[in-house]
Design a protein around this motif. Structure first.
Motif, PDB file in Angstrom:
ATOM      1  N   ASN A   8       0.826  -1.203   0.000  1.00  0.00           N
ATOM      2  CA  ASN A   8       0.000   0.000   0.000  1.00  0.00           C
ATOM      3  C   ASN A   8       0.870   1.268   0.000  1.00  0.00           C
ATOM      4  O   ASN A   8       0.879   2.036   0.959  1.00  0.00           O
ATOM      5  CB  ASN A   8      -0.922  -0.006   1.220  1.00  0.00           C
ATOM      6  N   GLN A  50      -2.566   0.441  -4.334  1.00  0.00           N
ATOM      7  CA  GLN A  50      -3.411   0.028  -3.214  1.00  0.00           C
ATOM      8  C   GLN A  50      -2.974  -1.351  -2.742  1.00  0.00           C
ATOM      9  O   GLN A  50      -2.871  -2.277  -3.550  1.00  0.00           O
ATOM     10  CB  GLN A  50      -4.877  -0.032  -3.627  1.00  0.00           C
ATOM     11  N   TYR A  58      -7.804  -3.681  -2.771  1.00  0.00           N
ATOM     12  CA  TYR A  58      -9.013  -2.936  -3.081  1.00  0.00           C
ATOM     13  C   TYR A  58     -10.161  -3.701  -2.436  1.00  0.00           C
ATOM     14  O   TYR A  58     -10.570  -4.769  -2.903  1.00  0.00           O
ATOM     15  CB  TYR A  58      -9.235  -2.803  -4.584  1.00  0.00           C
ATOM     16  N   THR A  88     -13.939  -2.854  -0.750  1.00  0.00           N
ATOM     17  CA  THR A  88     -14.969  -1.858  -0.478  1.00  0.00           C
ATOM     18  C   THR A  88     -15.504  -2.027   0.934  1.00  0.00           C
ATOM     19  O   THR A  88     -15.279  -3.036   1.596  1.00  0.00           O
ATOM     20  CB  THR A  88     -16.127  -1.961  -1.484  1.00  0.00           C
ATOM     21  N   GLN A 136      -9.413  -3.222   5.317  1.00  0.00           N
ATOM     22  CA  GLN A 136     -10.021  -2.311   4.356  1.00  0.00           C
ATOM     23  C   GLN A 136      -9.291  -0.968   4.295  1.00  0.00           C
ATOM     24  O   GLN A 136      -9.223  -0.329   3.242  1.00  0.00           O
ATOM     25  CB  GLN A 136     -11.501  -2.089   4.715  1.00  0.00           C
ATOM     26  N   GLY A 175      -6.193   0.326   1.564  1.00  0.00           N
ATOM     27  CA  GLY A 175      -6.524   0.553   0.160  1.00  0.00           C
ATOM     28  C   GLY A 175      -7.458   1.729   0.052  1.00  0.00           C
ATOM     29  O   GLY A 175      -7.737   2.412   1.047  1.00  0.00           O
ATOM     30  N   LYS A 176      -7.980   1.967  -1.133  1.00  0.00           N
ATOM     31  CA  LYS A 176      -8.819   3.138  -1.377  1.00  0.00           C
ATOM     32  C   LYS A 176     -10.259   2.755  -1.720  1.00  0.00           C
ATOM     33  O   LYS A 176     -10.988   3.541  -2.331  1.00  0.00           O
ATOM     34  CB  LYS A 176      -8.219   3.965  -2.513  1.00  0.00           C
ATOM     35  N   PRO A 229     -14.120   2.420  -1.622  1.00  0.00           N
ATOM     36  CA  PRO A 229     -15.143   3.283  -1.009  1.00  0.00           C
ATOM     37  C   PRO A 229     -15.791   2.600   0.188  1.00  0.00           C
ATOM     38  O   PRO A 229     -16.093   1.408   0.146  1.00  0.00           O
ATOM     39  CB  PRO A 229     -16.137   3.511  -2.143  1.00  0.00           C
ATOM     40  N   LYS A 230     -16.005   3.334   1.247  1.00  0.00           N
ATOM     41  CA  LYS A 230     -16.574   2.761   2.462  1.00  0.00           C
ATOM     42  C   LYS A 230     -18.092   2.613   2.392  1.00  0.00           C
ATOM     43  O   LYS A 230     -18.685   1.907   3.210  1.00  0.00           O
ATOM     44  CB  LYS A 230     -16.180   3.615   3.674  1.00  0.00           C
ATOM     45  N   ALA A 280      -4.040  -1.942  -8.080  1.00  0.00           N
ATOM     46  CA  ALA A 280      -4.545  -2.633  -6.890  1.00  0.00           C
ATOM     47  C   ALA A 280      -3.852  -3.981  -6.788  1.00  0.00           C
ATOM     48  O   ALA A 280      -3.916  -4.789  -7.713  1.00  0.00           O
ATOM     49  CB  ALA A 280      -6.055  -2.817  -6.973  1.00  0.00           C
TER      50      ALA A 280
END
Length: 419
Positions: A180, A185, A188, A190, A236, A239-240, A242-243, A261
């Motif tokens: 990372n 990332q 990846y 979510t 989680q 990485g990037k 989305p939450k 990723a």
């Protein structure tokens, strides 16, 4: 066939299949046209597969016109329930194997018990056949099975000096931290990939729900389940992802295909979708089982898959059955398995995927496979997305214990509705 991409969702894909000629029946035999509307879940098939299957099936069944519509997993419960209650339902629907019980309870699914012998039902995978059998009647016809693994970018692992995949959760976090950096990332993931969360909860000795005194009780507020959520949070964050979205938004295979990723959690068949975006990644994808807490045991995974159902409201019952028979037949199953690294619906076809790296990783994980709570109301829990909402709340700073209590109460109410 008219392809209508109704929504995007994530996980699986195919690229080729075939079906042998079948005798013409029903409307096709009489010369009357039969337009079959078929709902297939996004990621289960590629357009290449659909075009090939359409051509061969329609050639073998003159007068049959396939209208295959791609559906998103997100919100599918409500759409299927509404379709089954209508007078204009699709003719064949792909559903999750754990959803058959809820759909059949509505009375809107055709009982196919009399067809089991013709479909070689004695050879079906129990994990697919049993959820489709309600009170001794077969409503769901097994299609394929699969469980999640870690798909990784070999080049990014090599650049980070990582020579072999991790064997434990702690090692997994350690190498993901190394990955990372530098615009890449580590993973990846979510915020709402709840099947992955379920595995972490099970690893800790927790569960999504438990039965007590003949009633179901949501269990995400136990210390074990909270520990599983905490591990998810730590992973989680590397990485990037989305939450506030699941793996379908955006489709994680598209993110992975960009080459930045290092890892995603998916069924091995996602590789086919990745290659549709960037074929140059063909030899750069590797697979390993989701790590467990100790090296001697892989992480627990949800072992799922899909069944095919025929709505009672279908005006083309014979033609719909012939389509199901082709999709569940040996020829299609072999091509489905070899293309997608899916587990075929028949135990006798298990050797089809020997030597495949992704399938080998999946098989290791399958040894620690679990299923969602065995109740017809579980599909209603999924339809409400309460677990996804709980995960997002925790990942965006809400108190884990308080949120877990709320989601457990919601699950309890849903599972006991009507009892």
């Amino acid at each position: 066939m008219k392809y209508r991409i109704l929504a995007l969702a994530a996980v699986l894909a195919l690229s080729a299949c075939g079906t042998g000629a079948e005798p013409e029946t029903g409307a096709a035999a009489s010369g009357a046209p039969a337009k079959l509307t078929v709902w297939i879940m996004d990621g289960s098939v590629t357009q290449e597969l659909l075009k090939k299957f359409e051509s061969e099936h329609e050639a073998a069944h003159r007068g049959v016109d396939l209208d295959i519509q791609i559906q998103a997993w997100d919100g599918i419960g409500e759409r299927v329930t509404a379709a089954l209650a209508s007078t204009d339902a699709p003719d064949v629907i792909e559903v999750g194997n754990t959803q058959v019980a809820q759909y059949s309870a509505s009375g809107g699914v055709t009982d196919l018990t009399a067809k089991v012998a013709d479909l070689r039902g004695e050879d079906w995978l129990p994990g697919l056949a049993q959820p489709g059998n309600i009170d001794g009647k077969q409503y769901g016809i097994p299609w394929y099975a699969a469980n999640r693994v870690v798909v990784y970018n070999k080049d990014l692992f090599a650049e980070a000096g990582i020579k072999e995949p991790p064997k434990t959760r702690d090692e997994w976090l350690e190498i993901t931290k190394k990955l990372n950096k530098g615009g890449n990332q580590g993973i990846y993931l979510t915020g709402q990939t709840w099947y992955a969360l379920a595995g972490f909860v099970w690893d800790e000795g927790g569960d999504l729900a438990v039965q007590e005194g003949g009633r179901w009780k949501g269990a995400l507020d136990t210390p074990q389940a909270l520990a599983g959520m905490d591990f998810y949070r730590r992973l989680q964050a590397l990485g990037k992802g989305p939450k506030d979205a699941d793996e379908a938004n955006p489709p994680q295979h598209e993110v992975f295909a960009q080459g930045k990723a290092a890892q995603i959690i998916a069924v091995p068949g996602v590789a086919a979708r990745v290659l549709e975006v960037d074929g140059a990644l063909k030899d750069k994808m590797g697979f390993f089982p989701i790590p467990g807490k100790t090296a001697d045991k892989p992480g627990t995974v949800f072992t799922g898959g899909s069944d095919l159902i025929i709505p009672v409201a279908s005006q083309h019952q014979d033609e719909a059955y012939e389509l199901v028979k082709a999709l569940a037949g040996e020829e299609f199953q072999k091509e489905l398995a070899t293309t997608m690294s899916f587990v075929p619906n028949r135990t006798s076809l298990a050797g089809v995927l020997s030597g495949d790296e992704g399938t080998a990783a999946m098989a290791v994980g399958a040894a620690s496979g679990r299923a969602t709570p065995n109740t017809p109301n579980w599909a209603a829990v999924e339809a409400t997305s309460v677990i996804k909402q709980y995960m997002t709340a925790v990942l965006t700073g809400a108190d884990p214990a308080a949120e877990a209590k709320k989601v457990s109460e919601s699950i309890t109410t849903t599972l006991n509705s009507g009892s």
